[in-house]
Design a protein around this motif. Structure first.
Motif, PDB file in Angstrom:
ATOM      1  N   GLU A  16       0.783  -1.236  -0.014  1.00 44.79           N
ATOM      2  CA  GLU A  16      -0.298  -0.059  -0.291  1.00 44.79           C
ATOM      3  C   GLU A  16       0.477   0.829  -0.053  1.00 44.79           C
ATOM      4  N   ALA A  17       0.364   2.433  -0.655  1.00 47.78           N
ATOM      5  CA  ALA A  17       1.381   3.517  -1.413  1.00 47.78           C
ATOM      6  C   ALA A  17       0.027   4.619  -0.323  1.00 47.78           C
ATOM      7  N   THR A  18       0.531   4.936   0.938  1.00 53.94           N
ATOM      8  CA  THR A  18      -0.160   6.300   1.468  1.00 53.94           C
ATOM      9  C   THR A  18       0.146   7.862   1.114  1.00 53.94           C
ATOM     10  N   TRP A  19      -0.458   8.776   0.910  1.00 52.90           N
ATOM     11  CA  TRP A  19      -0.314  10.571   0.947  1.00 52.90           C
ATOM     12  C   TRP A  19      -0.634  11.139   2.399  1.00 52.90           C
ATOM     13  N   VAL A  20       1.104  11.038   3.091  1.00 52.91           N
ATOM     14  CA  VAL A  20       0.309  11.758   4.901  1.00 52.91           C
ATOM     15  C   VAL A  20       0.304  12.888   4.889  1.00 52.91           C
ATOM     16  N   GLU A  21      -0.112  13.744   5.795  1.00 55.12           N
ATOM     17  CA  GLU A  21      -0.126  15.119   5.854  1.00 55.12           C
ATOM     18  C   GLU A  21       0.303  15.387   7.577  1.00 55.12           C
ATOM     19  N   THR A  22       0.868  15.334   8.160  1.00 57.01           N
ATOM     20  CA  THR A  22       1.030  15.768  10.009  1.00 57.01           C
ATOM     21  C   THR A  22       0.899  17.031   9.921  1.00 57.01           C
ATOM     22  N   PRO A  23       0.139  17.519  11.049  1.00 52.70           N
ATOM     23  CA  PRO A  23       0.020  19.441  11.209  1.00 52.70           C
ATOM     24  C   PRO A  23       1.982  19.393  12.134  1.00 52.70           C
ATOM     25  N   PRO A  24       1.791  20.778  12.407  1.00 58.31           N
ATOM     26  CA  PRO A  24       3.015  21.082  13.440  1.00 58.31           C
ATOM     27  C   PRO A  24       2.990  20.599  14.790  1.00 58.31           C
ATOM     28  N   GLY A  25       3.789  19.919  15.403  1.00 57.68           N
ATOM     29  CA  GLY A  25       3.182  18.935  16.247  1.00 57.68           C
ATOM     30  C   GLY A  25       2.569  18.101  16.808  1.00 57.68           C
ATOM     31  N   TYR A  26       2.297  16.943  15.625  1.00 53.47           N
ATOM     32  CA  TYR A  26       1.646  15.803  14.859  1.00 53.47           C
ATOM     33  C   TYR A  26       2.571  14.815  16.147  1.00 53.47           C
ATOM     34  N   ASP A  27       2.382  14.450  16.780  1.00 57.73           N
ATOM     35  CA  ASP A  27       3.063  13.258  17.925  1.00 57.73           C
ATOM     36  C   ASP A  27       2.188  11.866  17.968  1.00 57.73           C
ATOM     37  N   SER A  28       2.574  10.750  17.276  1.00 56.56           N
ATOM     38  CA  SER A  28       1.986   9.362  17.657  1.00 56.56           C
ATOM     39  C   SER A  28       2.764   8.702  18.370  1.00 56.56           C
ATOM     40  N   SER A  29       3.576   8.839  19.412  1.00 57.84           N
ATOM     41  CA  SER A  29       3.905   7.403  20.259  1.00 57.84           C
ATOM     42  C   SER A  29       3.437   7.371  21.479  1.00 57.84           C
ATOM     43  N   ALA A  30       1.615   8.314  21.810  1.00 58.59           N
ATOM     44  CA  ALA A  30       0.963   7.132  22.231  1.00 58.59           C
ATOM     45  C   ALA A  30       0.924   6.266  21.767  1.00 58.59           C
ATOM     46  N   ASN A  31       0.928   5.913  20.442  1.00 58.71           N
ATOM     47  CA  ASN A  31       0.389   4.709  19.717  1.00 58.71           C
ATOM     48  C   ASN A  31       1.248   3.667  18.839  1.00 58.71           C
ATOM     49  N   PRO A  32       2.150   3.319  19.943  1.00 57.55           N
ATOM     50  CA  PRO A  32       3.920   3.169  18.542  1.00 57.55           C
ATOM     51  C   PRO A  32       2.784   1.921  18.069  1.00 57.55           C
ATOM     52  N   TYR A  33       3.423   2.225  16.922  1.00 55.55           N
ATOM     53  CA  TYR A  33       2.810   0.885  15.490  1.00 55.55           C
ATOM     54  C   TYR A  33       4.073  -0.212  15.759  1.00 55.55           C
ATOM     55  N   ARG A  34       3.568  -1.417  15.903  1.00 53.34           N
ATOM     56  CA  ARG A  34       3.999  -2.569  15.354  1.00 53.34           C
ATOM     57  C   ARG A  34       3.217  -4.012  14.740  1.00 53.34           C
ATOM     58  N   HIS A  35       3.787  -4.612  13.935  1.00 54.64           N
ATOM     59  CA  HIS A  35       3.411  -5.545  12.510  1.00 54.64           C
ATOM     60  C   HIS A  35       4.125  -6.167  11.979  1.00 54.64           C
ATOM     61  N   GLN A  36       3.561  -6.287  11.287  1.00 61.46           N
ATOM     62  CA  GLN A  36       4.543  -7.430  10.251  1.00 61.46           C
ATOM     63  C   GLN A  36       5.068  -6.677   8.717  1.00 61.46           C
ATOM     64  N   GLY A  37       6.034  -6.993   8.721  1.00 64.51           N
ATOM     65  CA  GLY A  37       6.116  -5.750   7.351  1.00 64.51           C
ATOM     66  C   GLY A  37       7.492  -5.724   7.506  1.00 64.51           C
ATOM     67  N   GLU A  38       7.374  -4.474   6.303  1.00 63.09           N
ATOM     68  CA  GLU A  38       8.561  -3.487   5.684  1.00 63.09           C
ATOM     69  C   GLU A  38       8.010  -2.273   5.472  1.00 63.09           C
ATOM     70  N   GLU A  39       8.268  -0.927   5.392  1.00 60.21           N
ATOM     71  CA  GLU A  39       7.680   0.268   5.307  1.00 60.21           C
ATOM     72  C   GLU A  39       9.310   1.497   4.601  1.00 60.21           C
ATOM     73  N   PHE A  40       8.322   1.615   4.052  1.00 61.27           N
ATOM     74  CA  PHE A  40       9.937   3.239   2.960  1.00 61.27           C
ATOM     75  C   PHE A  40       8.850   4.340   3.365  1.00 61.27           C
ATOM     76  N   GLY A  41       9.394   5.388   3.588  1.00 57.36           N
ATOM     77  CA  GLY A  41       9.080   6.833   3.759  1.00 57.36           C
ATOM     78  C   GLY A  41       8.800   7.951   2.811  1.00 57.36           C
ATOM     79  N   LEU A  42       9.270   8.766   2.437  1.00 53.57           N
ATOM     80  CA  LEU A  42       9.908   9.929   1.433  1.00 53.57           C
ATOM     81  C   LEU A  42       9.362  11.035   1.632  1.00 53.57           C
ATOM     82  N   VAL A  43       9.716  11.752   2.765  1.00 49.96           N
ATOM     83  CA  VAL A  43       9.331  13.133   2.786  1.00 49.96           C
ATOM     84  C   VAL A  43       9.741  14.534   1.668  1.00 49.96           C
ATOM     85  N   LEU A  44       8.472  14.461   1.319  1.00 51.78           N
ATOM     86  CA  LEU A  44       8.275  16.029   0.501  1.00 51.78           C
ATOM     87  C   LEU A  44       8.739  17.450   0.519  1.00 51.78           C
ATOM     88  N   SER A  45       8.461  17.543   1.695  1.00 52.87           N
ATOM     89  CA  SER A  45       7.952  19.533   2.219  1.00 52.87           C
ATOM     90  C   SER A  45       7.842  18.521   3.660  1.00 52.87           C
TER      91      SER A  45
END
Length: 202
Positions: free
Chosen positions: A124-153
């Motif tokens: 799956e490929a997703t377009w991700v937009e997160t605002p200033p101050g965004y923080d997902s540390s309260a819900n760490p993710y862990r699952h099977q597979g591999e991820e690749f990310g590219l920051v555009l801006s």
């Protein structure tokens, strides 16, 4: 008729079809936000059978497929839509599907849109937009597979098992999804990125 094992001796075209149906079931289940256990409950099937079907390891009877479709809330023919070769592989910007769930959307202003036509493929490929101050540390993710990310801006901090990796425009990262991971936007502007995950997790 009882479900049969789709292992050795299975004709290759049949095995391929069962694999496609399994991918379709998994994608529809995840799009509906259902766990394996919940789909099994709604379908009146065992969790083991649903799991085997999703992995293409069972040759389900028509009755089983009807139960599965009922649990997903779709016509039984919907389980075979993967065979429609006329479906466009293109996803137009205006037609992206908004992804909700995963515990990371609604309230924090993050936006996640599906860039692949569906969730039935190997990635799956997703377009991700997160605002200033965004923080997902309260819900760490862990699952099977591999991820690749590219920051555009903007800027994005990717934490892998607690270690921070700072990314800016043009920076990319790859990591095993089995490593506990979470994200933060430490900047003062929206961070836009493209994330690729295999296998699909939504």
């Amino acid at each position: 008729m009882a479900d049969r094992d789709a292992g050795a001796g299975q004709d290759l075209p049949v095995a391929a079809m069962l694999g496609e149906v399994g991918n379709q079931v998994r994608g529809l289940r995840k799009e509906a936000g259902l766990t394996l256990e919940r789909l099994a409950e709604l379908s009146g099937l065992s969790t083991g059978i649903v799991s085997q079907i999703e992995r293409g390891l069972a040759n389900p009877s028509f009755g089983t497929l009807v139960q599965l479709a009922h649990g997903l809330g779709i016509p039984v023919g919907g389980l075979f839509q993967v065979s429609d070769r006329n479906r466009s592989p293109v996803v137009r910007r205006s037609e992206r599907r908004r992804l909700d769930g995963h515990g990371i959307v609604a309230d924090d202003g993050g936006r996640f849109e599906l860039l692949t036509p569906d969730l039935t493929g190997a990635l799956e490929a997703t377009w991700v937009e997160t605002p200033p101050g965004y923080d997902s540390s309260a819900n760490p993710y862990r699952h099977q597979g591999e991820e690749f990310g590219l920051v555009l801006s903007g800027r994005k901090d990717v934490y892998l098992d607690g270690k921070r990796h700072e990314l800016g425009p043009g920076d990319s990262i790859r990591y095993p999804s089995t490593t506990p991971h979470w994200y933060a936007n430490p900047g003062d502007e929206i961070c836009t990125a493209v994330w690729v995950i295999t296998p699909p997790t939504w």
